[in-house]
Design a protein around this motif. Structure first.
Motif, PDB file in Angstrom:
ATOM      1  N   ALA A 335       0.830  -1.328   0.196  1.00 31.66           N
ATOM      2  CA  ALA A 335       0.189   0.036  -0.100  1.00 31.66           C
ATOM      3  C   ALA A 335       0.716   1.232  -0.159  1.00 31.66           C
ATOM      4  N   LYS A 336       1.955   1.184   0.509  1.00 35.53           N
ATOM      5  CA  LYS A 336       2.923   2.337   0.546  1.00 35.53           C
ATOM      6  C   LYS A 336       3.469   2.625  -0.780  1.00 35.53           C
ATOM      7  N   LEU A 337       3.949   1.587  -1.503  1.00 34.89           N
ATOM      8  CA  LEU A 337       4.707   1.907  -2.756  1.00 34.89           C
ATOM      9  C   LEU A 337       3.845   2.490  -3.880  1.00 34.89           C
ATOM     10  N   LYS A 338       4.358   3.401  -4.554  1.00 44.35           N
ATOM     11  CA  LYS A 338       3.731   3.967  -5.760  1.00 44.35           C
ATOM     12  C   LYS A 338       3.563   3.052  -6.763  1.00 44.35           C
ATOM     13  N   PRO A 339       2.718   3.178  -7.685  1.00 44.71           N
ATOM     14  CA  PRO A 339       2.402   2.408  -9.108  1.00 44.71           C
ATOM     15  C   PRO A 339       3.707   2.094  -9.864  1.00 44.71           C
ATOM     16  N   GLU A 340       4.439   3.060  -9.870  1.00 47.62           N
ATOM     17  CA  GLU A 340       5.684   2.668 -10.551  1.00 47.62           C
ATOM     18  C   GLU A 340       6.993   2.107  -9.834  1.00 47.62           C
ATOM     19  N   GLN A 341       6.535   2.011  -8.502  1.00 44.86           N
ATOM     20  CA  GLN A 341       7.815   1.336  -7.862  1.00 44.86           C
ATOM     21  C   GLN A 341       7.677  -0.229  -7.773  1.00 44.86           C
ATOM     22  N   LYS A 342       7.851  -0.787  -8.834  1.00 44.10           N
ATOM     23  CA  LYS A 342       7.561  -2.172  -9.203  1.00 44.10           C
ATOM     24  C   LYS A 342       8.941  -3.313  -9.082  1.00 44.10           C
ATOM     25  N   TYR A 343      10.135  -2.801  -8.768  1.00 39.73           N
ATOM     26  CA  TYR A 343      11.332  -3.590  -8.909  1.00 39.73           C
ATOM     27  C   TYR A 343      11.978  -3.879  -7.756  1.00 39.73           C
ATOM     28  N   ILE A 344      12.623  -4.969  -7.565  1.00 44.75           N
ATOM     29  CA  ILE A 344      13.358  -5.391  -6.703  1.00 44.75           C
ATOM     30  C   ILE A 344      14.829  -5.173  -6.814  1.00 44.75           C
ATOM     31  N   ARG A 345      15.795  -4.693  -5.974  1.00 43.31           N
ATOM     32  CA  ARG A 345      17.133  -4.652  -6.120  1.00 43.31           C
ATOM     33  C   ARG A 345      17.793  -5.405  -5.174  1.00 43.31           C
ATOM     34  N   GLY A 346      18.531  -6.418  -5.229  1.00 41.67           N
ATOM     35  CA  GLY A 346      19.264  -7.243  -4.352  1.00 41.67           C
ATOM     36  C   GLY A 346      20.389  -6.940  -4.204  1.00 41.67           C
ATOM     37  N   LEU A 347      21.393  -6.336  -3.179  1.00 41.17           N
ATOM     38  CA  LEU A 347      22.847  -6.202  -3.177  1.00 41.17           C
ATOM     39  C   LEU A 347      23.414  -7.193  -2.045  1.00 41.17           C
ATOM     40  N   PHE A 348      24.004  -8.394  -2.508  1.00 42.55           N
ATOM     41  CA  PHE A 348      24.185  -9.417  -1.517  1.00 42.55           C
ATOM     42  C   PHE A 348      25.586  -9.706  -1.504  1.00 42.55           C
ATOM     43  N   CYS A 349      26.362  -9.893  -0.170  1.00 41.92           N
ATOM     44  CA  CYS A 349      27.626 -10.227   0.288  1.00 41.92           C
ATOM     45  C   CYS A 349      27.767 -11.744  -0.353  1.00 41.92           C
ATOM     46  N   GLY A 350      26.750 -12.484  -0.119  1.00 46.94           N
ATOM     47  CA  GLY A 350      26.745 -13.800  -0.169  1.00 46.94           C
ATOM     48  C   GLY A 350      26.291 -14.491  -1.321  1.00 46.94           C
ATOM     49  N   GLY A 351      27.108 -15.124  -2.256  1.00 48.85           N
ATOM     50  CA  GLY A 351      26.692 -15.550  -3.725  1.00 48.85           C
ATOM     51  C   GLY A 351      25.395 -16.436  -3.452  1.00 48.85           C
ATOM     52  N   THR A 352      25.389 -17.506  -2.710  1.00 50.45           N
ATOM     53  CA  THR A 352      24.389 -18.362  -2.416  1.00 50.45           C
ATOM     54  C   THR A 352      23.098 -17.881  -2.184  1.00 50.45           C
ATOM     55  N   ILE A 353      23.245 -16.879  -1.116  1.00 52.81           N
ATOM     56  CA  ILE A 353      22.178 -16.001  -0.730  1.00 52.81           C
ATOM     57  C   ILE A 353      21.354 -15.337  -1.803  1.00 52.81           C
ATOM     58  N   CYS A 354      22.190 -14.746  -2.754  1.00 50.20           N
ATOM     59  CA  CYS A 354      21.896 -13.929  -3.824  1.00 50.20           C
ATOM     60  C   CYS A 354      21.216 -14.775  -4.785  1.00 50.20           C
ATOM     61  N   ASP A 355      21.819 -16.023  -4.991  1.00 49.09           N
ATOM     62  CA  ASP A 355      21.044 -17.267  -5.883  1.00 49.09           C
ATOM     63  C   ASP A 355      19.730 -17.375  -5.344  1.00 49.09           C
ATOM     64  N   GLU A 356      19.794 -17.727  -4.151  1.00 54.31           N
ATOM     65  CA  GLU A 356      18.495 -18.324  -3.552  1.00 54.31           C
ATOM     66  C   GLU A 356      17.527 -17.066  -3.714  1.00 54.31           C
ATOM     67  N   VAL A 357      17.448 -16.269  -3.155  1.00 51.68           N
ATOM     68  CA  VAL A 357      16.500 -14.918  -3.095  1.00 51.68           C
ATOM     69  C   VAL A 357      16.280 -14.737  -4.687  1.00 51.68           C
ATOM     70  N   MET A 358      17.111 -14.678  -5.624  1.00 52.20           N
ATOM     71  CA  MET A 358      16.966 -14.767  -7.190  1.00 52.20           C
ATOM     72  C   MET A 358      16.129 -15.740  -7.654  1.00 52.20           C
ATOM     73  N   TYR A 359      16.427 -16.960  -7.381  1.00 54.70           N
ATOM     74  CA  TYR A 359      15.417 -17.920  -7.853  1.00 54.70           C
ATOM     75  C   TYR A 359      14.140 -17.961  -7.232  1.00 54.70           C
ATOM     76  N   LEU A 360      13.790 -17.561  -5.894  1.00 55.06           N
ATOM     77  CA  LEU A 360      12.605 -17.353  -5.586  1.00 55.06           C
ATOM     78  C   LEU A 360      11.791 -16.223  -6.248  1.00 55.06           C
ATOM     79  N   ALA A 361      12.563 -15.182  -6.543  1.00 58.58           N
ATOM     80  CA  ALA A 361      11.795 -14.099  -7.471  1.00 58.58           C
ATOM     81  C   ALA A 361      11.552 -14.494  -8.947  1.00 58.58           C
ATOM     82  N   MET A 362      12.388 -15.535  -9.397  1.00 56.08           N
ATOM     83  CA  MET A 362      12.150 -16.002 -10.507  1.00 56.08           C
ATOM     84  C   MET A 362      10.824 -16.986 -10.865  1.00 56.08           C
ATOM     85  N   GLU A 363      10.564 -17.479  -9.693  1.00 60.83           N
ATOM     86  CA  GLU A 363       9.414 -18.266  -9.817  1.00 60.83           C
ATOM     87  C   GLU A 363       8.099 -17.139 -10.069  1.00 60.83           C
TER      88      GLU A 363
END
Length: 516
Positions: A335-363
């Motif tokens: 409810a707080k996000l404006k209609p144009e705010q539709k994207y996620i940006r992930g900035l991760f130190c951990g490679g597998t953390i990045c991979d897992e979060v990305m794969y869940l988003a890809m679903e």
């Protein structure tokens, strides 16, 4: 600005130590830039790109230490050098325990006959040679060094296999052996679950979730990231499975990896039938049917892997806080996000953390870009600019060439964080903060000024910016996990309870009009 160059001939320090010292050197007052590194060709390339490579530095040898200081206007570079040299003395002074130094692995083994493990962190040009020496001395090896050829890795692992030794690595960043964390690791409860990981932060994540769910870890054996490649064939993972299957203190085995080569995955799964203990398999993006057919317990996520493992040890699910998704929070953020705010940006130190979060988003979304995307059509062409949903592994070689790993110095992502925060189409920025042995002493503190700045900017622009933070650690880790979380909450950051929940929350926050 003036530049001071010092070359210390035949003075070797391992890469982990130098990354830490270099980070502290750049925090010295009046320093514009300081580089403390061995005179390898890769490090010379970094200096060349920074227009700091002189003839003197070009002629330095691999075993020479380079100190390059670029002071701000009016800075006393000699004084800065004194302060940098003091960092080396501070490191070597250590604590109250006795520390002996040996010139070679052979001399160390001769003096400490009971030693059975060597941790090696030397320049990649020498790493295979030293690892071979250790194996020939009947020592298990944890090889932290990278830049080791895959042919050398294969030869080392074949030698270790013939001798019945563990050859962890190269580029093995995490292990817990007999309740002692090596290189990077978390303080976790000792118990009956053995972890074998071809990914460092993935292994850390499973270990801390096991701790969180009331279980404990018997051993955490790293394999190195290439172990499940076609060339290596999973030698280390297969050997480690056999070792843990014979270990009387291990009741359940967990396998964790980024997507392996298909032929190697089948080989590893086929080995499950040889195990007398249950095996939980978490290959990010893996196939449930294959795992179940092989007799294993499939886990889609690291959280699920930890949960299945602790349940197999006899812990009851009703006694576990599963940290279910907070749907009222999700609706509130949407409810707080404006209609144009539709994207996620992930900035991760951990490679597998990045991979897992990305794969869940890809679903949920097809337009997921990254520097580690397997689909080359979705691989970022320009690493400096994000596209739609973008997930960055800031610990990948793309970002760490000549720079400290972000687990050691997370300040490297500050500039990128502020860049993403200024994008009016960004709704969520997700980040990890990794605690424990080997990691930065205050990963949250480094990011706090930028977080406050981003929040202030968003407020001035009359938009909400959802910052989602995940602190990977346990109540036994240093710095104190509760205090790290409290600092983030005080800055208006939403806290996720796991890597898995970070992925699920991220994708749901920006799912406009998508009801539960």
């Amino acid at each position: 600005m003036s530049t001071k160059i010092v070359i210390k001939k035949n003075t070797y320090f391992d890469s982990v130590s130098l990354m830490s010292i270099s980070t502290k050197a750049n925090q010295i007052e009046h320093v514009d830039q300081a580089i403390v590194a061995m005179a390898t060709e890769m490090n010379k390339g970094v200096l060349r790109n920074l227009n700091l490579l002189t003839k003197e530095l070009e002629e330095a040898k691999n075993g020479d230490l380079m100190i390059v200081i670029k002071g701000k206007d009016g800075a006393d570079n000699d004084q800065i050098l004194t302060e940098i040299e003091a960092l080396f003395k501070k490191k070597s002074s250590g604590g109250s325990h006795f520390e002996a130094r040996y010139a070679t692995i052979e001399s160390a083994k001769s003096q400490v006959a009971e030693a059975n493990l060597a941790v090696i962190s030397v320049n990649g040009a020498y790493a295979a040679r030293e690892a071979r020496k250790a194996l020939e001395q009947d020592l298990h090896v944890m090889l932290f060094s990278d830049n080791v050829s895959i042919d050398d890795e294969l030869a080392l692992k074949q030698l270790a296999h013939r001798k019945g030794l563990l050859m962890m690595g190269p580029d093995c960043g995490t292990a817990i052996i007999n309740n002692k964390a090596l290189c990077f690791g978390n303080a976790v409860r000792q118990g009956s679950i053995g972890i074998i990981g071809a990914s460092g932060t993935g292994s850390q994540e499973v270990s801390v979730r096991i701790h969180d769910f009331g279980g404990g870890v018997s051993q955490l054996i790293g394999t190195g990231g290439r172990d499940l490649s076609e060339k290596i064939g999973g030698i280390m993972m297969l050997d480690a499975m056999n070792v843990l299957d014979k270990d009387p203190n291990t009741q359940v085995i967990v396998l964790i990896s980024k997507p392996p080569a298909e032929s190697v995955e089948l080989k590893v799964l086929a080995n499950i039938k040889n195990c007398t203990k249950p095996v939980v398999v978490c290959f990010i993006g893996g196939c449930e049917q294959r795992v179940v057919k092989a007799g294993g317990h499939f886990a889609q996520t690291t959280k699920q892997a930890a949960l299945k493992a602790v349940l197999l040890t006899g812990i009851k699910e009703e006694d576990i806080d599963l940290h279910s998704l907070n749907w009222p929070l999700i609706e509130e953020v949407r409810a707080k996000l404006k209609p144009e705010q539709k994207y996620i940006r992930g900035l991760f130190c951990g490679g597998t953390i990045c991979d897992e979060v990305m794969y869940l988003a890809m679903e949920k979304y097809p337009n997921i870009y990254s520097n580690i995307q397997k689909d080359l059509n979705l691989r970022l062409k320009d690493l400096n600019h994000s596209i739609e949903h973008t997930f960055l592994d800031l610990g990948d070689d793309d970002f760490t060439n000549g720079k400290p790993h972000p687990m050691i110095d997370p300040s490297n992502r500050i500039e990128r964080f502020l860049q993403e925060a200024r994008d009016p189409e960004v709704g969520v920025i997700a980040m990890d903060f990794i605690l424990g042995f080997g990691s930065h002493e205050d990963p949250v503190g480094v990011m706090l000024p930028a977080i406050y700045q981003a929040k202030k900017l968003a407020k001035e622009q009359q938009r909400h910016l959802e910052i989602l933070g995940y602190v990977l650690g346990t109540d036994l880790d240093q710095p104190d996990m509760a205090k790290q979380i409290q600092q983030l909450e005080d800055a208006g950051v939403t806290i996720s309870s796991s890597c898995t929940n970070t992925g699920l929350l991220s994708r749901e926050f920006v799912a406009k009009g998508d009801a539960k």
